[in-house]
Design an enzyme around this catalytic site. Structure first.
Site, PDB file in Angstrom:
ATOM      1  N   HIS A 128       0.817  -1.224   0.000  1.00  0.00           N
ATOM      2  CA  HIS A 128       0.000   0.000   0.000  1.00  0.00           C
ATOM      3  C   HIS A 128       0.849   1.272   0.000  1.00  0.00           C
ATOM      4  O   HIS A 128       1.758   1.416   0.824  1.00  0.00           O
ATOM      5  CB  HIS A 128      -0.911   0.003   1.231  1.00  0.00           C
ATOM      6  CG  HIS A 128      -1.907   1.108   1.214  1.00  0.00           C
ATOM      7  ND1 HIS A 128      -3.157   0.968   0.642  1.00  0.00           N
ATOM      8  CD2 HIS A 128      -1.853   2.393   1.653  1.00  0.00           C
ATOM      9  CE1 HIS A 128      -3.823   2.109   0.750  1.00  0.00           C
ATOM     10  NE2 HIS A 128      -3.058   2.983   1.367  1.00  0.00           N
ATOM     11  N   ALA A 184      -2.234  -5.777   7.207  1.00  0.00           N
ATOM     12  CA  ALA A 184      -0.945  -5.109   7.428  1.00  0.00           C
ATOM     13  C   ALA A 184      -0.907  -3.780   6.677  1.00  0.00           C
ATOM     14  O   ALA A 184      -1.163  -3.721   5.474  1.00  0.00           O
ATOM     15  CB  ALA A 184       0.193  -6.016   6.958  1.00  0.00           C
ATOM     16  N   VAL A 225       1.465  -2.071   5.650  1.00  0.00           N
ATOM     17  CA  VAL A 225       2.477  -2.033   4.604  1.00  0.00           C
ATOM     18  C   VAL A 225       2.113  -2.937   3.433  1.00  0.00           C
ATOM     19  O   VAL A 225       2.769  -2.924   2.404  1.00  0.00           O
ATOM     20  CB  VAL A 225       3.845  -2.434   5.200  1.00  0.00           C
ATOM     21  CG1 VAL A 225       3.872  -3.912   5.541  1.00  0.00           C
ATOM     22  CG2 VAL A 225       4.991  -2.075   4.285  1.00  0.00           C
ATOM     23  N   GLU A 226       1.050  -3.719   3.604  1.00  0.00           N
ATOM     24  CA  GLU A 226       0.651  -4.634   2.530  1.00  0.00           C
ATOM     25  C   GLU A 226      -0.710  -4.212   1.957  1.00  0.00           C
ATOM     26  O   GLU A 226      -0.794  -3.311   1.144  1.00  0.00           O
ATOM     27  CB  GLU A 226       0.655  -6.083   3.034  1.00  0.00           C
ATOM     28  CG  GLU A 226       2.073  -6.495   3.488  1.00  0.00           C
ATOM     29  CD  GLU A 226       2.173  -7.955   3.921  1.00  0.00           C
ATOM     30  OE1 GLU A 226       1.806  -8.840   3.146  1.00  0.00           O
ATOM     31  OE2 GLU A 226       2.639  -8.202   5.059  1.00  0.00           O
ATOM     32  N   MET A 227      -1.816  -4.803   2.422  1.00  0.00           N
ATOM     33  CA  MET A 227      -3.116  -4.495   1.827  1.00  0.00           C
ATOM     34  C   MET A 227      -3.881  -3.437   2.618  1.00  0.00           C
ATOM     35  O   MET A 227      -4.872  -2.900   2.118  1.00  0.00           O
ATOM     36  CB  MET A 227      -3.916  -5.787   1.684  1.00  0.00           C
ATOM     37  CG  MET A 227      -3.243  -6.767   0.718  1.00  0.00           C
ATOM     38  SD  MET A 227      -3.937  -8.450   0.747  1.00  0.00           S
ATOM     39  CE  MET A 227      -5.405  -8.229  -0.243  1.00  0.00           C
TER      40      MET A 227
END
Lengths: 353, 353
Positions: A98, A138, A140-142
């Protein structure tokens, strides 16, 4: 427990000239030794504990796995970092998530992940269902929330029907738990049987070349099997990285102490789940840091850091050749047609913090 | 050229009570009128001019279409913004690209794009092969260069073999032109036949509901067909946006003058290719700006901005119901297994400028 038959093999009763020259034991003995350490990937998937592989559930899991609307931005799906066409990885050092944030660890493959002792590099998720709840939340992810995710799913009649079909006995089938269970069911089908190694284990002497067989022998003889064994040739246990010699900071960054973050015990400092080596020829770059692109270099680092030895170049080549036999039949996945959004479906928020 | 038969239909010889009540002409006459404007999506794909749909070429195109390594970052593939599971779009207002940049226009679908007069919202690419060269090089999208792309392709034996099989008579098959032609061949197969509308056009009276038929009649009667006609119910011609009344700046941003940028002629100010409406129920949000999420609102804006009329709510509902009949059979695509990278393969550069 495990026994090496290679010493016996070297004294074998059938000194075939070619084998004697190369130091390669007869197939029957090499296979018997290998079967002490490894077992083949099964031909058919098996349901994880507490789950079923009903077609409706697997189909729902595939939809969820491929749907970028599961992320806050609408950009990333499970498939983004665990690409079914790329050996189950994204081929990046560490994944991009993201807002173009770079994640802390290399994305591990979901292929055959059902056979790992636990999920993530540090084993913090006991199973694939628990794992599936991680990246979606997360930042930093989705970067999604269970609330926004469930709002998205419940807004689309196509998803509501698919959850009802996948969990037919439940009064409220659209739940975060069932989201995770459906993905687990789909991922349990993502196995890669019929590798050359598995065919060899099952009795096909011709499935591996002499170089690959020498690599298999060296893999066992030098002690790689202390960490990389079982059905996934790894993924079955935890071990410190750098037990013999600490590799450089790009390969083993000081800031990532591995399983220590999970257990908070000193024994787990820089401990990671041994990497499962199935399909390893497809999953560069290597290590949790993703710092190494070349499989030869990865083998060399492993020998110095874990075994405390410097393998000779030909032996590294042989082990790399053996690792190539771990590439199995890749899954044939029809890309799912995803449910149509509704007026009530939350809009993607790519610029959300 | 085109003639409305609806006036005739209203005086038809068979005043069926139900139809008389609703003002719906008999099917034979409604169909005849529709066939003056539209034609069905063919059941089988056809090769674009100068290309062939040999299985090897289509298969290569699918590999390239799904391969994120075609982008500089290793993150985006064609599929990222033209998702085969989402009606061929990404469902974002405007697409997210390299470095999390937001693109200037909404991603149009590649489904049935072969039937458009030209590609992109402003028609700046004459065909799908020319189109395929665009996003891969756009800094805001895939941010790659032909040199890095070809270096990537040539480094992988799997791609070299696939190009050789797809272009068997060429001495140097791995080229940027052939990259584009293979993608064009794959995309030419991405058609969606067998929609309710097409079945109706072919003679199945029961394929559409009365409400949908009234919407079809209204679509022709109110003049939507002046811009949205042909096989793709649009995509066949260029028209100014805001001909009757300029919509708000979020829908029609002043800074994007459309085809003017292509032709530099004043007549093309705010001119766009009429949106092809096949599968439009799947492809929200709408317009080149992607500013409108609701199909009813999009129809309403079109009626005021293009026709200079305010349609009644029931008529908007009917037209939206008709547009729903344009959803065809979505393509069944097996996700390709992509070639394995090689030591010489350029590494992804997600942080490149």
């Amino acid at each position: 427990m495990k026994t090496f038959l290679l010493a016996i093999a070297a004294l074998g009763a059938l000194p075939l000239p070619a084998l004697a020259q190369t130091g390669l034991p007869p197939d029957a003995e090499l296979r018997a030794a290998a079967l002490e350490w490894f077992e083949p990937i099964p031909d058919a998937p098996q349901a994880p504990p507490g789950n079923v592989l009903a077609p409706e559930r697997v189909a729902l899991g595939a939809m969820l796995f491929f749907d970028p609307r599961m992320s806050r931005s609408g950009v990333f799906s499970c498939q983004s970092c665990h690409n079914v066409g790329l050996g189950g990885v994204d081929g990046l050092t560490t994944s991009i998530g993201h807002g173009w944030q770079q994640g802390p660890r290399n994305a591990p493959t979901m292929l055959n992940a059902i056979f790992n002792v636990a999920q993530f590099w540090d084993g913090r998720a006991p199973d694939l269902a628990a794992q599936a709840k991680g990246p979606v939340q997360a930042g930093v992810e989705m970067n999604n929330t269970p609330e926004n995710l469930l709002g998205t799913l419940k807004s689309m009649p196509g998803y509501v029907e698919a959850f009802e079909a996948a969990f037919p006995d439940e009064a409220a089938p659209v739940s975060f738990d069932n989201f995770a269970r459906a993905i687990e069911a789909f991922e349990a089908t993502l196995i890669t049987p019929d590798s050359a190694f598995d065919r060899y284990l099952k009795g096909d002497d011709a499935a591996m070349s002499d170089q690959q067989k020498r690599g298999l022998a060296a893999f066992m003889d030098t002690g790689c099997t202390a960490c990389h064994a079982g059905r996934n040739v790894g993924g079955q246990d935890y071990h410190p990285f750098g037990v013999a010699e600490r590799p450089g900071g790009s390969v083993l960054p000081e800031s990532d102490r591995g399983r220590f973050a999970v257990t908070q015990t000193a024994d787990d400092d820089y401990v990671f789940r041994a990497a499962p080596l199935r399909n390893v020829a497809l999953t560069a770059p290597y290590f949790h840091s993703g710092a190494v692109w070349d499989l030869r270099e990865a083998v060399s680092i492993m020998s110095s850091s874990q075994l405390g030895t410097e393998l000779a170049e030909p032996q590294i080549d042989e082990i790399v050749a053996f690792l190539g036999t771990l590439t199995g039949r890749q899954p044939r996945i029809v890309h799912p047609i995803l449910p149509v959004r509704d007026a009530a479906t939350p809009q993607p928020q790519p610029m959300a913090r």
